[in-house]
Design a protein around this motif. Structure first.
Motif, PDB file in Angstrom:
ATOM      1  N   ALA A 166       5.128  -4.707  -5.581  1.00 52.72           N
ATOM      2  CA  ALA A 166       5.793  -6.007  -5.468  1.00 52.72           C
ATOM      3  C   ALA A 166       7.278  -5.850  -5.182  1.00 52.72           C
ATOM      4  N   VAL A 167       7.901  -4.827  -5.752  1.00 48.53           N
ATOM      5  CA  VAL A 167       9.329  -4.603  -5.528  1.00 48.53           C
ATOM      6  C   VAL A 167       9.600  -4.364  -4.050  1.00 48.53           C
ATOM      7  N   TRP A 168       8.804  -3.438  -3.437  1.00 53.16           N
ATOM      8  CA  TRP A 168       9.042  -3.137  -2.015  1.00 53.16           C
ATOM      9  C   TRP A 168       8.853  -4.387  -1.159  1.00 53.16           C
ATOM     10  N   ARG A 169       7.794  -5.140  -1.420  1.00 53.17           N
ATOM     11  CA  ARG A 169       7.501  -6.306  -0.579  1.00 53.17           C
ATOM     12  C   ARG A 169       8.538  -7.412  -0.772  1.00 53.17           C
ATOM     13  N   LEU A 170       8.862  -7.683  -2.021  1.00 51.99           N
ATOM     14  CA  LEU A 170       9.811  -8.764  -2.282  1.00 51.99           C
ATOM     15  C   LEU A 170      11.204  -8.417  -1.767  1.00 51.99           C
ATOM     16  N   HIS A 171      11.585  -7.145  -1.880  1.00 53.12           N
ATOM     17  CA  HIS A 171      12.909  -6.759  -1.404  1.00 53.12           C
ATOM     18  C   HIS A 171      12.997  -6.866   0.117  1.00 53.12           C
ATOM     19  N   GLU A 172      11.933  -6.518   0.820  1.00 48.38           N
ATOM     20  CA  GLU A 172      11.922  -6.689   2.271  1.00 48.38           C
ATOM     21  C   GLU A 172      12.010  -8.174   2.629  1.00 48.38           C
ATOM     22  N   ASP A 173      11.285  -9.023   1.871  1.00 46.62           N
ATOM     23  CA  ASP A 173      11.356 -10.471   2.110  1.00 46.62           C
ATOM     24  C   ASP A 173      12.759 -11.005   1.851  1.00 46.62           C
ATOM     25  N   GLY A 177      15.467 -12.726   4.561  1.00 43.84           N
ATOM     26  CA  GLY A 177      15.832 -14.113   4.328  1.00 43.84           C
ATOM     27  C   GLY A 177      14.649 -15.019   4.066  1.00 43.84           C
ATOM     28  N   ALA A 178      13.485 -14.431   3.785  1.00 46.05           N
ATOM     29  CA  ALA A 178      12.270 -15.224   3.572  1.00 46.05           C
ATOM     30  C   ALA A 178      12.180 -15.795   2.166  1.00 46.05           C
ATOM     31  N   ILE A 179      12.858 -15.167   1.194  1.00 49.43           N
ATOM     32  CA  ILE A 179      12.873 -15.673  -0.178  1.00 49.43           C
ATOM     33  C   ILE A 179      14.302 -15.652  -0.704  1.00 49.43           C
ATOM     34  N   HIS A 183      14.098 -16.209  -6.530  1.00 51.66           N
ATOM     35  CA  HIS A 183      12.673 -15.867  -6.437  1.00 51.66           C
ATOM     36  C   HIS A 183      12.481 -14.374  -6.674  1.00 51.66           C
ATOM     37  N   PHE A 184      13.328 -13.559  -6.069  1.00 49.56           N
ATOM     38  CA  PHE A 184      13.232 -12.107  -6.216  1.00 49.56           C
ATOM     39  C   PHE A 184      13.368 -11.704  -7.680  1.00 49.56           C
ATOM     40  N   LEU A 185      14.392 -12.234  -8.360  1.00 51.94           N
ATOM     41  CA  LEU A 185      14.642 -11.833  -9.745  1.00 51.94           C
ATOM     42  C   LEU A 185      13.610 -12.417 -10.709  1.00 51.94           C
ATOM     43  N   ALA A 186      12.930 -13.481 -10.311  1.00 51.59           N
ATOM     44  CA  ALA A 186      11.903 -14.079 -11.171  1.00 51.59           C
ATOM     45  C   ALA A 186      10.749 -13.120 -11.416  1.00 51.59           C
ATOM     46  N   ASN A 455       9.738   6.190   1.979  1.00 50.61           N
ATOM     47  CA  ASN A 455       9.351   4.871   2.509  1.00 50.61           C
ATOM     48  C   ASN A 455      10.616   4.053   2.756  1.00 50.61           C
ATOM     49  N   MET A 456      11.404   4.494   3.735  1.00 54.40           N
ATOM     50  CA  MET A 456      12.675   3.831   4.040  1.00 54.40           C
ATOM     51  C   MET A 456      12.474   2.351   4.338  1.00 54.40           C
ATOM     52  N   GLY A 457      13.299   1.516   3.708  1.00 48.82           N
ATOM     53  CA  GLY A 457      13.275   0.102   4.039  1.00 48.82           C
ATOM     54  C   GLY A 457      13.671  -0.106   5.491  1.00 48.82           C
ATOM     55  N   LEU A 458      13.080  -1.094   6.143  1.00 47.14           N
ATOM     56  CA  LEU A 458      13.336  -1.315   7.559  1.00 47.14           C
ATOM     57  C   LEU A 458      14.686  -2.004   7.773  1.00 47.14           C
TER      58      LEU A 458
END
Length: 578
Positions: A166-173, A177-179, A183-186, A455-458
């Protein structure tokens, strides 16, 4: 108990005589209120505990140890708990992998130097499992693994979320600018809402599955949630069983055979397990004297369907995995399809692996899929070779994007992790969706410790365009909770003068997983010319343990153990000093 049985116990060499030495060893132990009859020749069982409040995954181990003790006492053993170095990935910098070998040395010397006849290994956060097995294997005493178990499902906005993934996905979002930041910290509190390890098929759960597939734990050890009462029942039963193992002389070398490792490799493919298992299994095998090579992952694992639909490869979490039948259900399906290489392999309960699982029920075909409807057809770790990785690299197909498994693109190069962090957010960075992100100097020597940064962030500008995955190549590792088309463990690493050190911006790189190929598209002469100018990177720390690590660590294809630790040194009692 017969006199012969008493003489077979290691602990008798401390407590079994009435001379000066026996007097002193018993007397010192008696200051804890231990009565005479505990020294009557019953097996002394060490409980090797990686409890630490700085290792959140293992913070419930005091209670777990108490249940082990109940089982030991009930079976007529004498339990003695001792601490060893606890290397938790969540807090320890720069990476817990740096101290895996240190922890294994702690375990080995604690077992060999103390009056224990057998040990229970309490493991949890991912490096503690291989570290304790490596140390115990070097002594070859009767040993049984008790894992701490995974956390309950994480929760966010009424839905399940997986720890790590969830961390990787939410951080990419968030970067796209998608979230919102709110929302991320929740997710922060809801992601880790109970004791235990990551609830995805990360490295901790993978290595718990590896322990069960290797036969060094009781059935169902891998998946019972940490806070489920059945976890404590398993600890109790393991305490009972280790006393019997001490009497039987069932040492690790009788369980950790070549057959056991082949079963584990096939199992890793079926569960969509972490790439870290490649390094850890090689290191454990090296300690017990079993020959295991990188190409064994291709020979044994290739073509194995991934049956377990768990994050990060799939949808579900470890709770559902246990409720669906856990690892015994997976092993039964493999066995019935003729995909379990060695069903007759011995396990610590004295039965064969197949005896343990042949009647295992499976309750949910969505979580543990049938053979005719796998998550992916071939989940075996993909081993890559070529002029960019002469000694190999790995990729996890079940976590990758199928359209990128054959790809050709231009390199965007980062000299190290700090360079990556400096460049990746630059809006002027020359990068597109077809580029190949390359990071150097993050291997065993280079980081040091081979951190989970592969797994470098894009680049944010590509995330905003809707790009979800890119080919990424490094000599680093990645968390088992991570996902993406990520080539890891490139060997030799850049810091050791491997070809990865020669890659430059704009070079064409070809990846072909079907052919097991990783190629830098320059001539041999050009590659040799570039490498002739190689200078090893300077280390920020001189001396101390990190210096020992850099000087003696083996490469990723050799398991990243220290060269002087490979091999079984046995449990011969050291000479006493009295």
């Amino acid at each position: 108990m017969s006199t012969d049985t008493k003489k077979k116990l290691r602990s008798a060499q401390w407590f079994g005589t009435n001379d000066k030495n026996g007097f002193m060893y018993r007397s010192w132990m008696k200051n804890q209120g231990i009565p005479d009859h505990e020294f009557d020749g019953r097996p002394i069982i060490g409980i090797c505990n990686t409890w630490s409040e700085l290792t959140p995954c293992n913070a419930h181990f005091r209670k777990l140890a108490e249940h082990v003790k109940r089982g030991v006492l009930e079976a007529g053993g004498f339990p003695v708990e001792f601490p060893v170095f606890s290397n938790g990935e969540s807090n320890l910098r720069p990476t817990a992998m740096l101290t895996r070998n240190l922890a294994s040395m702690d375990v080995e010397e604690a077992i060999r130097g103390n009056p224990v006849d057998a040990v229970v290994l309490l493991v949890g956060c991912d490096k503690t499992t291989p570290a304790l097995l490596m140390g115990a294997a070097s002594c070859d005493v009767p040993s049984i693994v008790v894992s701490g178990g995974p956390m309950l499902n994480g929760k966010l906005l009424g839905k399940d979320i997986g720890s790590g993934t969830a961390v990787w996905r939410l951080h990419e979002d968030l970067k796209a600018g998608a979230i919102s930041l709110h929302h991320f910290l929740a997710a922060e509190g809801g992601m880790s809402r109970s004791a235990g390890t990551c609830n995805t098929m990360g490295t901790a759960s993978t290595m718990a599955c590896m322990a069960e597939a290797l036969g060094v734990s009781l059935p169902h050890n891998a998946a019972i949630p940490a806070v489920d009462a059945r976890r404590y029942v398993l600890a109790h039963m393991s305490g009972q069983r280790i006393v019997e193992m001490a009497h039987e002389g069932l040492t690790l070398s009788k369980v950790l055979t070549r057959a056991a490792f082949e079963n584990a490799i096939r199992t890793n493919a079926a569960i969509g397990g972490s790439t870290n298992a490649v390094i850890h299994l090689k290191a454990i095998a090296g300690r017990i004297g079993v020959e295991l090579e990188l190409d064994d992952w291709t020979r044994i694992g290739k073509g194995t369907p991934t049956l377990v639909d768990l994050q990060p490869s799939g949808r579900f979490l470890m709770e559902e995995f246990y409720y669906a039948g856990g690892l015994p259900a997976v092993l039964r399906r493999l066995g019935e399809a003729g995909l379990l290489p060695h069903p007759d392999a011995l396990t610590v309960n004295g039965q064969s692996l197949w005896d343990n699982v042949q009647d295992a029920p499976s309750y949910d075909d969505e979580v543990i899929r049938p053979l005719d409807r796998p998550l992916i057809d071939d989940g075996g770790i993909c081993v890559l070779r070529g002029n960019l990785a002469p000694r190999g690299a790995v990729l996890k197909p079940s976590a990758a994007s199928p359209h990128l498994l054959r790809h050709r693109g231009r390199a965007v190069v980062f000299e190290n992790f700090e360079h990556y962090k400096e460049r990746i957010n630059d809006e002027s960075l020359e990068v597109d969706a077809n580029s190949v992100l390359v990071m150097k100097n993050c291997g065993p020597r280079g980081y040091p410790g081979m951190a989970e940064v592969g797994n470098m962030g894009l680049p944010p500008k590509l995330l905003r365009q809707g790009v979800k995955d890119m080919v990424r190549i490094s000599d680093a590792r990645m968390s088992g909770t991570a996902y993406g088309t990520v080539v890891l463990h490139v060997a030799p690493e850049a810091a050791a003068g491997g070809p990865l050190a020669a890659v430059r911006d704009g070079d064409w790189i070809e990846l072909d997983c079907a052919q097991g190929r990783l190629h830098l598209d320059i001539s041999e002469a050009e590659l040799a010319e570039r490498l002739s100018h190689f200078q090893p990177p300077e280390s920020p720390m001189q001396g101390g343990y990190q210096q020992l690590y850099r000087d003696r660590v083996l490469q990723a294809d050799e398991g990243c153990d220290f060269d002087f630790l490979v091999g079984c040194r046995g449990a011969a009692v050291p000479r006493h000093s009295h």
